[in-house]
Scaffold this motif. Structure first.
Motif, PDB file in Angstrom:
ATOM      1  N   LYS A 178      -6.476  -3.988   0.953  1.00 23.05           N
ATOM      2  CA  LYS A 178      -6.982  -3.079   1.981  1.00 23.05           C
ATOM      3  C   LYS A 178      -6.547  -3.456   3.393  1.00 23.05           C
ATOM      4  CE  LYS A 178      -9.374  -0.741  -1.029  1.00 23.05           C
ATOM      5  NZ  LYS A 178      -8.648   0.353  -1.684  1.00 23.05           N
ATOM      6  N   ASP A 209      -3.560   9.641  -2.332  1.00 22.03           N
ATOM      7  CA  ASP A 209      -2.114   9.877  -2.347  1.00 22.03           C
ATOM      8  C   ASP A 209      -1.874  11.292  -2.882  1.00 22.03           C
ATOM      9  OD1 ASP A 209       0.589   9.682  -2.279  1.00 22.03           O
ATOM     10  OD2 ASP A 209       0.761   8.142  -3.836  1.00 22.03           O
ATOM     11  N   ARG A 264       0.813  -1.230   0.000  1.00 16.65           N
ATOM     12  CA  ARG A 264       0.000   0.000   0.000  1.00 16.65           C
ATOM     13  C   ARG A 264       0.840   1.271   0.000  1.00 16.65           C
ATOM     14  NH1 ARG A 264      -5.127   0.398   0.849  1.00 16.65           N
ATOM     15  NH2 ARG A 264      -4.826   2.387   1.899  1.00 16.65           N
ATOM     16  N   ASP A 265       1.776   1.346   0.926  1.00 19.99           N
ATOM     17  CA  ASP A 265       2.475   2.617   1.118  1.00 19.99           C
ATOM     18  C   ASP A 265       3.757   2.734   0.292  1.00 19.99           C
ATOM     19  OD1 ASP A 265       0.515   3.422   2.829  1.00 19.99           O
ATOM     20  OD2 ASP A 265       1.740   3.438   4.650  1.00 19.99           O
ATOM     21  N   THR A 276      -2.902   0.101  -3.852  1.00 24.98           N
ATOM     22  CA  THR A 276      -3.866   0.311  -2.763  1.00 24.98           C
ATOM     23  C   THR A 276      -5.131  -0.539  -2.900  1.00 24.98           C
ATOM     24  OG1 THR A 276      -4.702   2.214  -3.973  1.00 24.98           O
ATOM     25  CG2 THR A 276      -3.089   2.649  -2.240  1.00 24.98           C
ATOM     26  N   GLY A 277      -5.174  -1.400  -3.917  1.00 24.61           N
ATOM     27  CA  GLY A 277      -6.336  -2.293  -4.029  1.00 24.61           C
ATOM     28  C   GLY A 277      -6.412  -3.264  -2.866  1.00 24.61           C
ATOM     29  N   ASN A 315       5.865   5.770   6.611  1.00 30.84           N
ATOM     30  CA  ASN A 315       4.696   5.022   6.141  1.00 30.84           C
ATOM     31  C   ASN A 315       3.806   4.689   7.334  1.00 30.84           C
ATOM     32  OD1 ASN A 315       5.425   2.410   7.258  1.00 30.84           O
ATOM     33  ND2 ASN A 315       6.908   2.211   5.591  1.00 30.84           N
ATOM     34  N   THR A 316       2.638   4.172   7.017  1.00 31.83           N
ATOM     35  CA  THR A 316       1.615   3.968   8.047  1.00 31.83           C
ATOM     36  C   THR A 316       2.080   2.983   9.110  1.00 31.83           C
ATOM     37  OG1 THR A 316       0.020   4.285   6.269  1.00 31.83           O
ATOM     38  CG2 THR A 316      -0.843   3.474   8.344  1.00 31.83           C
ATOM     39  N   ASP A 363      -7.046   5.564   0.498  1.00 34.31           N
ATOM     40  CA  ASP A 363      -6.105   5.332  -0.605  1.00 34.31           C
ATOM     41  C   ASP A 363      -5.578   6.631  -1.211  1.00 34.31           C
ATOM     42  OD1 ASP A 363      -6.699   2.591  -0.338  1.00 34.31           O
ATOM     43  OD2 ASP A 363      -8.398   2.766  -1.711  1.00 34.31           O
ATOM     44  N   THR A 403     -12.224  -4.594  -8.924  1.00 34.04           N
ATOM     45  CA  THR A 403     -10.874  -4.709  -9.485  1.00 34.04           C
ATOM     46  C   THR A 403      -9.818  -4.022  -8.617  1.00 34.04           C
ATOM     47  OG1 THR A 403     -11.345  -2.759 -10.833  1.00 34.04           O
ATOM     48  CG2 THR A 403     -11.627  -4.901 -11.892  1.00 34.04           C
ATOM     49  N   GLY A 404     -10.217  -3.491  -7.495  1.00 33.92           N
ATOM     50  CA  GLY A 404      -9.254  -2.815  -6.626  1.00 33.92           C
ATOM     51  C   GLY A 404      -8.791  -1.477  -7.171  1.00 33.92           C
ATOM     52  N   THR A 405      -9.457  -0.993  -8.203  1.00 36.57           N
ATOM     53  CA  THR A 405      -8.999   0.257  -8.831  1.00 36.57           C
ATOM     54  C   THR A 405      -9.710   1.481  -8.270  1.00 36.57           C
ATOM     55  OG1 THR A 405     -10.580  -0.178 -10.623  1.00 36.57           O
ATOM     56  CG2 THR A 405      -8.294  -0.808 -11.000  1.00 36.57           C
ATOM     57  N   LEU A 406     -10.834   1.291  -7.602  1.00 42.79           N
ATOM     58  CA  LEU A 406     -11.543   2.436  -7.039  1.00 42.79           C
ATOM     59  C   LEU A 406     -10.796   2.921  -5.790  1.00 42.79           C
ATOM     60  CD1 LEU A 406     -15.211   3.134  -6.865  1.00 42.79           C
ATOM     61  CD2 LEU A 406     -14.079   3.025  -4.660  1.00 42.79           C
ATOM     62  N   LYS A 407     -10.610   4.227  -5.697  1.00 39.43           N
ATOM     63  CA  LYS A 407      -9.869   4.790  -4.568  1.00 39.43           C
ATOM     64  C   LYS A 407     -10.820   5.248  -3.472  1.00 39.43           C
ATOM     65  CE  LYS A 407      -5.855   4.630  -6.745  1.00 39.43           C
ATOM     66  NZ  LYS A 407      -5.008   3.446  -6.481  1.00 39.43           N
ATOM     67  N   HIS A 429       2.820  10.142   6.487  1.00 35.17           N
ATOM     68  CA  HIS A 429       1.814   9.251   7.066  1.00 35.17           C
ATOM     69  C   HIS A 429       1.779   9.434   8.578  1.00 35.17           C
ATOM     70  CE1 HIS A 429       1.443   6.912   3.276  1.00 35.17           C
ATOM     71  NE2 HIS A 429       2.656   7.391   3.100  1.00 35.17           N
ATOM     72  N   LYS A 444       2.413   1.537  -3.677  1.00 38.39           N
ATOM     73  CA  LYS A 444       1.192   2.275  -4.053  1.00 38.39           C
ATOM     74  C   LYS A 444       0.149   1.372  -4.703  1.00 38.39           C
ATOM     75  CE  LYS A 444       3.465   6.029  -2.870  1.00 38.39           C
ATOM     76  NZ  LYS A 444       3.302   6.528  -1.486  1.00 38.39           N
TER      77      LYS A 444
END
Lengths: 206, 152, 744
Positions: free
Chosen positions: B34, C250, B25-26, B31-32, C298-299, C248, C240-244, C256, B29
């Protein structure tokens, strides 16, 4: 008698302290020095370990359900999330144990995370049934090569040292980390008890 | 250290005990995948490692062996994987936040068991949490995907 | 007409149309319509028809200001505009737009007015109109209360129709044809000879036009989209994991952060970050209100460092132990805590003079815990602030952030995001305030704040805690007297207090779903008692009705059983409301009510009207050796018009799963002032193996269109409890039910 001789042979040959990797000391008792009483006392300590939730939760019957019991859980119940380990005992039929319980020798530090060890997470074979079973029954199972994975006394001792090398389930049981209650004692004490019990010809309570 | 994700090699300079989830994720990048719970309770972070479903929040990146596939690598909007196509057909998602993990769990499972029973589906998918309650649609979508993968 | 005047008119149009013919009070203020936010950045040749429709030479853009929390608000809003605009899915883009008073929610206030939705009296209507005006003055652009559909239904169709008619007028004027000879379809105006002029081609011409003022909305028989299956605009992105999502986002140069804030909601006396400061990836440790923030590369580095900080927390402002919360609720059934007697029919006291059936019920605090943890990205500069977050009341967030950074609200820009669920969680804004506090201490650098799941649970503002006491009597096989007293903290007052506003008058959420039962029980009383604030609470999917609806229907079921009557027949006999009767009849028919279920099985029915939606459910269970198995649920809801049958079905099933899961095994309890449930291991709700088959029917007998996000929730727990009673003889009066019975 064959069993004792084998064990003693192993113990004598292994008397040179800690072997590679496992970091444990193998203390060989002089031949004939271990009484049945000593052996039964050793068994009681072994039993305290193998009947602990850290161990029994994954030594379950042929329903292949891991259990959640012990001070971390309010009730005794099967593992949440409808987990079934299957006849494979590793979840291969549906969801593998390793999906959550990864293989890693790093310490377990995250509270309530899925614990991991250096071995692939799984249920013990169904014939190694410890959950909900009395001590004598467990004892008889452990000393029976038909039901313990074909291990003689030496094999039982080697099982512990091998686990220590791999940082496997027994090692984890004594050091589960992340706030989980460990099994009583420690790896060295457990090994010592096992050697004494084996040297006493694996006596079981009446 | 070097890791392969969706067929691409990456060199990541992070602590080896950092969970794969956060590397994805970080750092990369992607981010799919979760973050939902961090303790393997929800399944939102599910990826494949050599095809097997793994909760990436539990996998220290330093212990990673094998190639990682994330939801982005499973299929894309123009080239949907059969499981994704079934998810679209049944309009499974509400908020959708858990669905990357649901889809990755289903895809890995159907790869080894293309003809699951209802009980099998409930065993696999009950370890993935959906707070919106899309379970009835997930069940149907898994069956549709299975049929599609069997070429039915 | 000059450009300015045109703009003024474009601003005015929809607002005045939407309130035409109703408001008798405060009209002057209300009619000063808020500005159209799309005009601020409108370029030459770009036609901005109203705050919802914008067309230029390349694209058609529809603005969907109700926040998409997963309920499908974006698709629903787009469909309503597209229905009248004559554009197809795939031909337009959507944007969430910016927070603006133009997007005031006319429907949200409707249910806040203390009248039954079945009450069409003059007083009820006038008060609803007044509340609507009040909310407009506030400029509340809110998503909640199942109000997105009722708020949008006329307004957005009108927005589409105005744009369509203006495009036609532009063609008529420029090609010298009569408007009556023009048609529209698939994003084009069709000339009499069949030539299609795409909206994008004529946008520049339309931009010069004065928008058409009078439009007629189409008859339902002409609808292309409404009522038919649509494909959600976000479905491919979410598969599809493409929606932010907000988490998400950035933004270039972003750092972070995470926070560690007093889980008792008290002060922080001191903290020691000595170890955390030395940890890898840590950039800064900063103080925030009642806690401390870690800013890192990072987180995960931020999470690990936060764990390593030790804090000395002050005590909670509420009782430290859960038993004292329950005691405070139990102690509130007193005259001085009486909020209001919401209903009194007949003579309840006389009705209770003989044999009395008594029962007491409990409903615990509950967390929202949507799967996307709280987060926000904030960048603060000297000129203003930017916020990237998904939020249900974005205009309030702007005000809260402006107060922290010292800017004017107008200098605070909010970029709305998709939410990974909410259920009321994103009505609160502590996360955004904390992100702003961090970003304000490092101006120029965008800061992404992510809560750990544990921090999210600790700082959830839970559902109200409440209890009820029922007393009733039966006679000749009939329910004769029903007297229900509910004591609850006021989640509404708690929530509105954090916005900084008072909430005068009684809280209509305390008896929601109970006082408006559509039953002609001869002696009928519902009283609400206000428990002084304990732990701060907030709106949780279906709000007051989530607990009061459970109490109300469960107690009715007890009385019906005491009378020896059939649960469905007696409800129907007592029912005075036609729409309610029809949903009860529907679930009776769907479930084959009365048929033999076989051994160890039972069914229960329940009815609650919340958010104006009469909703009935039948639950079937089996009493297995391992515990209760929920087999099947039948549910019918009356919503006037079902806009998208797929989205409707998904929302209703989700509401049932939500309600049953929490009723089975969820509660939030406090110990040492801290919520004891820190993650999903202790707050499991429903998982797939426990999910019953659910059969859904939407009824469209009413005149008013309603939203269905919340109404399926309140009857579900009651129907489950009633079914378990039927199967086992055991009456469950306390949630979660697994305190008293096992589930498999």
């Amino acid at each position: 008698m064959r069993r004792l001789i084998t064990v003693t042979g192993l113990l004598l040959s292994g008397a040179a302290l800690a072997s590679d990797g496992h970091g444990l000391v193998i203390k060989t008792p002089p031949v004939g020095s271990v009484s049945r009483t000593d052996g039964l006392q050793a068994w009681e300590k072994i039993h305290a370990v193998v009947s602990h939730p850290r161990c029994v939760n994954c030594h379950t019957d042929e329903q292949n359900l891991p259990m959640w019991s012990g001070p971390e859980y309010a009730d005794v119940r099967p593992h949440g999330m409808n987990i079934h380990a299957g006849e494979s005992r590793i979840g291969a039929e549906t969801l593998t144990c390793q999906t959550c319980h990864v293989t890693s020798t790093r310490p377990n530090t995250v509270p309530r995370a899925a614990p991991h060890t250096g071995m692939e997470w799984r249920l013990a074979p169904a014939e190694f049934l410890w959950f909900g079973v009395d001590g004598r029954t467990i004892c008889e199972q452990i000393r029976d090569p038909e039901r313990n994975g074909g291990r003689d006394g030496a094999g039982l001792v080697e099982h512990i040292t091998h686990d220590a090398e791999k940082k496997g389930f027994i090692t984890w049981g004594f050091d589960p980390g992340a706030g989980r209650e460990p099994a009583p004692g420690g790896m060295q004490a457990h090994l010592d008890d096992m050697i004494v019990w084996v040297a006493a010809e694996m006596p079981c309570p009446e | 250290m070097k890791i392969t994700v969706n067929g691409e090699m990456h060199d990541v300079a992070v602590a080896p005990d950092m969970p794969l989830l956060w590397v994805l994720r970080d750092e990369l990048k992607l981010t799919g995948t979760k973050y939902g719970c961090g303790i393997a309770q929800c399944g939102a972070c599910t990826v494949h490692i050599d095809g097997v479903a793994v909760r990436s929040c539990q996998m220290p990146v330093g212990d990673l062996e094998g190639e990682v596939t994330t939801i982005e690598g499973l299929g894309q909007p123009q080239v949907l994987h059969a499981v994704q196509a079934a998810w679209v057909e049944h309009q499974v998602a509400q908020c959708g936040y858990c669905q990357s993990g649901q889809i990755m769990a289903a895809a890995s499972f159907l790869d080894t068991n293309p003809d699951p029973t209802d009980a099998d589906i409930d065993r696999v998918m009950s370890a993935n949490l959906c707070r919106c309650g899309t379970y009835p649609r997930i069940r149907e979508a898994v069956k549709t995907a299975a049929a599609s993968l069997r070429g039915a | 007409m000059g450009k300015l005047k045109t703009i003024a008119r474009r601003t005015f149009l929809i607002g005045s149309a939407a309130i035409a013919g109703g408001v008798a009070f405060g009209v002057y203020k209300v009619r000063q319509d808020p500005a159209n936010p799309l005009l601020e950045n409108a370029k030459s040749g770009e036609a901005v028809f109203n705050p919802w429709v914008m067309i230029d030479g390349e694209r058609i853009t529809l603005i969907t200001p109700h926040t998409d929390l997963g309920q499908g608000a974006e698709s629903m809003q787009a469909a309503l505009i597209a229905e009248e605009l004559d554009v197809e899915f795939g031909q337009f883009e959507t944007r969430f737009g910016v927070p603006a008073a133009a997007y005031w929610n006319t429907a949200m206030a409707g249910d806040a007015a203390p009248f039954k939705s079945t009450d069409d009296s003059f007083t009820a209507e006038t008060t609803r109109a007044f509340m609507s005006g009040l909310f407009k003055v506030i400029g509340m652009q809110g998503t909640g209360g199942s109000s997105s559909v009722p708020d949008s239904f006329d307004k957005l169709r009108m927005a589409g129709a105005v744009a369509r008619e203006t495009l036609k007028a532009a063609v008529a004027q420029n090609w010298d044809v009569s408007v009556d000879d023009l048609k529209t379809e698939k994003g084009a105006v069709i000339m009499p000879d069949g030539t299609a002029l795409n909206y994008t081609e004529i946008a520049a011409l339309a931009a010069e036009m004065e928008p058409v003022e009078e439009v007629v909305l189409r008859d339902p028989s002409e609808w292309r989209l409404i009522g038919s299956q649509m494909r959600r605009t976000d479905i491919v992105g979410k598969s599809t994991g493409t929606l932010k999502y907000g988490i998400d986002v950035d933004v270039g140069g972003m750092v972070h952060a995470t926070v560690k804030v007093n889980p008792r909601r008290g002060v922080m006396n001191s903290y020691d970050a000595g170890e955390a400061e030395k940890m890898s990836g840590v950039l800064k440790i900063l103080p925030v209100t009642n806690g401390v923030a870690v800013v890192a590369e990072n987180t995960w580095y931020a999470f690990k460092a936060a764990e390593a900080i030790t804090c000395d927390w002050g005590p909670s402002p509420y009782p430290a132990e859960q038993s004292d919360h329950w005691k405070a609720v139990a102690d509130s059934f007193t005259d001085d805590r009486l909020d209001k007697v919401w209903r009194k029919d007949g003579d309840p006291d006389a009705g209770l003079s003989g044999d009395v059936v008594e029962a007491a019920y409990h409903a615990p605090y509950l967390a929202h815990a949507p799967l996307e943890p709280l987060n926000a990205v904030v960048k603060v500069t000297e000129e203003g602030a930017d916020i990237w977050v998904s939020h249900q009341i974005p205009r309030i967030v702007q005000q809260q952030v402006a107060a922290i950074t010292g800017h004017d609200t107008a200098q605070v820009k909010l970029h709305g995001q998709y939410a990974g669920g909410s259920f009321g969680h994103r009505l609160e804004f502590e996360n955004v305030k904390l992100a702003a506090e961090i970003a304000n201490q490092m101006r120029g650098t965008p800061v992404k704040l992510t809560y750990s799941r544990e921090e999210d649970f600790a700082h959830d503002y839970p559902r109200q805690i409440s209890m009820a006491r029922g007393r009733g009597a039966v006679k000749d096989g009939k329910v004769e007297t029903y007297d229900l007293s509910i004591a609850s903290v006021s989640s509404s007052a708690s929530q509105i207090g954090r916005i900084g506003m008072p909430m005068p008058g009684p809280d209509s959420q305390i008896p929601a779903g109970a006082w408006n039962l559509p039953y002609a029980v001869p002696n009928f009383r519902v009283s609400a008692y206000r428990v002084p604030e304990l732990a701060p609470t907030s709106s949780w999917r279906s709000v007051g009705a989530s607990s009061a609806g459970f109490f109300a229907d469960s107690f009715l079921d007890e009385l019906i059983h005491a009378a020896g009557a059939d649960p469905l027949e007696e409800r129907l006999r007592l029912c005075t409301h036609d729409l309610a009767r029809k949903v009860l009849e529907a679930v009776g028919e769907m479930s084959g009510w009365g048929g033999d279920l076989g051994p160890d099985r039972g069914r229960g029915v329940a009815f609650v009207n919340s958010f104006g939606v009469p909703c009935a459910e039948v639950v079937e269970v089996t009493n297995t050796p391992g515990g209760i198995k929920i087999d099947k649920v039948f549910i019918a809801a009356e919503v006037g018009t079902v806009i998208d049958p797929v989205a409707f079905d998904n929302q209703v099933k989700g509401g049932v799963v939500w309600a049953l899961g929490h009723a089975m095994n969820c509660e939030v309890t406090y110990s040492d002032g801290v919520a004891e449930q820190s993650n999903y291991h202790a707050y499991e709700a429903m998982r797939m193996y426990q999910c019953p088959e659910i059969e859904v029917r939407g009824l469209e007998n009413g005149d008013t269109v309603r939203g269905v996000g919340e109404p399926p929730v309140p009857p579900a727990a009651a129907a489950l409890g009633n079914a378990i009673f039927a199967a086992t003889g055991k009456r469950l009066r306390e949630m979660p039910f697994n305190k008293h019975i096992d589930f498999v």
